[in-house]
Enzyme design. Sequence first.
Site, mmCIF file in Angstrom:
data_model
loop_
_atom_site.group_PDB
_atom_site.id
_atom_site.type_symbol
_atom_site.label_atom_id
_atom_site.label_comp_id
_atom_site.label_asym_id
_atom_site.label_seq_id
_atom_site.Cartn_x
_atom_site.Cartn_y
_atom_site.Cartn_z
ATOM 1 N N ARG A 85 7.376 1.963 11.453
ATOM 2 C CA ARG A 85 5.959 1.638 11.215
ATOM 3 C C ARG A 85 5.785 0.427 10.296
ATOM 4 O O ARG A 85 6.474 0.287 9.299
ATOM 5 C CB ARG A 85 5.264 2.848 10.583
ATOM 6 C CG ARG A 85 3.900 2.513 9.994
ATOM 7 C CD ARG A 85 3.046 3.725 9.745
ATOM 8 N NE ARG A 85 3.637 4.726 8.891
ATOM 9 C CZ ARG A 85 3.122 5.938 8.706
ATOM 10 N NH1 ARG A 85 2.021 6.297 9.346
ATOM 11 N NH2 ARG A 85 3.711 6.793 7.923
ATOM 12 N N ARG B 113 5.614 0.685 4.266
ATOM 13 C CA ARG B 113 5.338 1.586 3.152
ATOM 14 C C ARG B 113 6.621 2.003 2.440
ATOM 15 O O ARG B 113 7.635 2.231 3.084
ATOM 16 C CB ARG B 113 4.627 2.839 3.681
ATOM 17 C CG ARG B 113 3.185 2.576 3.984
ATOM 18 C CD ARG B 113 2.528 3.680 4.764
ATOM 19 N NE ARG B 113 2.817 5.024 4.269
ATOM 20 C CZ ARG B 113 2.219 6.110 4.729
ATOM 21 N NH1 ARG B 113 1.307 6.014 5.678
ATOM 22 N NH2 ARG B 113 2.526 7.296 4.258
#
Length: 217
Positions: free
Chosen positions: A129, A163
């Site tokens: 991601r 992240r």
Amino acid sequence: MNIILLGAPGAGKGTQARVLVDGNGMVQLSTGDMLRAARNSGTEMGRRVAAIMDAGKLVTDEVVIGLIAEQLEADHGDHDGGFIFDGFPRTLAQADALGALLDARGLHLAAVVELRVDDEALVERVTGRFTCGNCGEVYHDITRPTKVEGTCDVCGSHDLKRRADDNADSLRQRLLEYYKKTSPLIGYYHAKGKLRVVDGLQPVATVTKAVDLALQG
Ligand code: ADP
Ligand code: AMP
């Protein structure tokens, strides 16, 4: 229509929430996004929760309920759709608090859509991601790369981010928290007649169609 998107980390909640915002004028309330914004702006609360988030643990109910209450209070109803709760509630105490907050504002919870995805797929989704730091668009190295490398398809920004907690170790802890503290919400909302289960393993557009169908039913 006010709905909750429920599912393990990486199940596709943020991805589907963005489609619903674009298509139906709904407002996405993501506690994960709010907590990351607090960290980035260096607030006292952001500093307090940073280590907890990186370790894959849940921050306290008090903090996240406070964030959601603030957002609901600040809302002036100047949008067509309702709210999409994304990543909240994550505990039974949060679910009770949300019920009370909605009741106090005369708002109705239409449905809770559970995006069901198996653990193996979650590892691949989370480790691949990345998101646009400017507009929040969600990408994936393999299933949804940007058209031009390093450039957001939606807003053209080059600020593409990964992240800190999107690694296999943190994901293991986040999954443990999910099964221990969040998955009881499946039974909770089933008992209230609100639960709709969608197969989240299908391609994004197919999941979107299934979510639409679930919300009509
Ligand atoms: P969540 O908000 O539930 O944590 P995201 O929406 O951020 O999940 O999705 C996690 C990752 O999986 C992202 O990289 C996203 O592009 C990808 N993804 C989301 N939905 C699907 C899908 N249906 N099929 C394949 N990849 C997906
Ligand atoms: P998310 O972006 O939803 O994957 O959330 C990222 C991290 O933020 C989680 O692993 C938790 O540490 C924290 N977090 C987000 N939402 C909540 C919540 N409702 N309750 C507790 N912690 C949360």
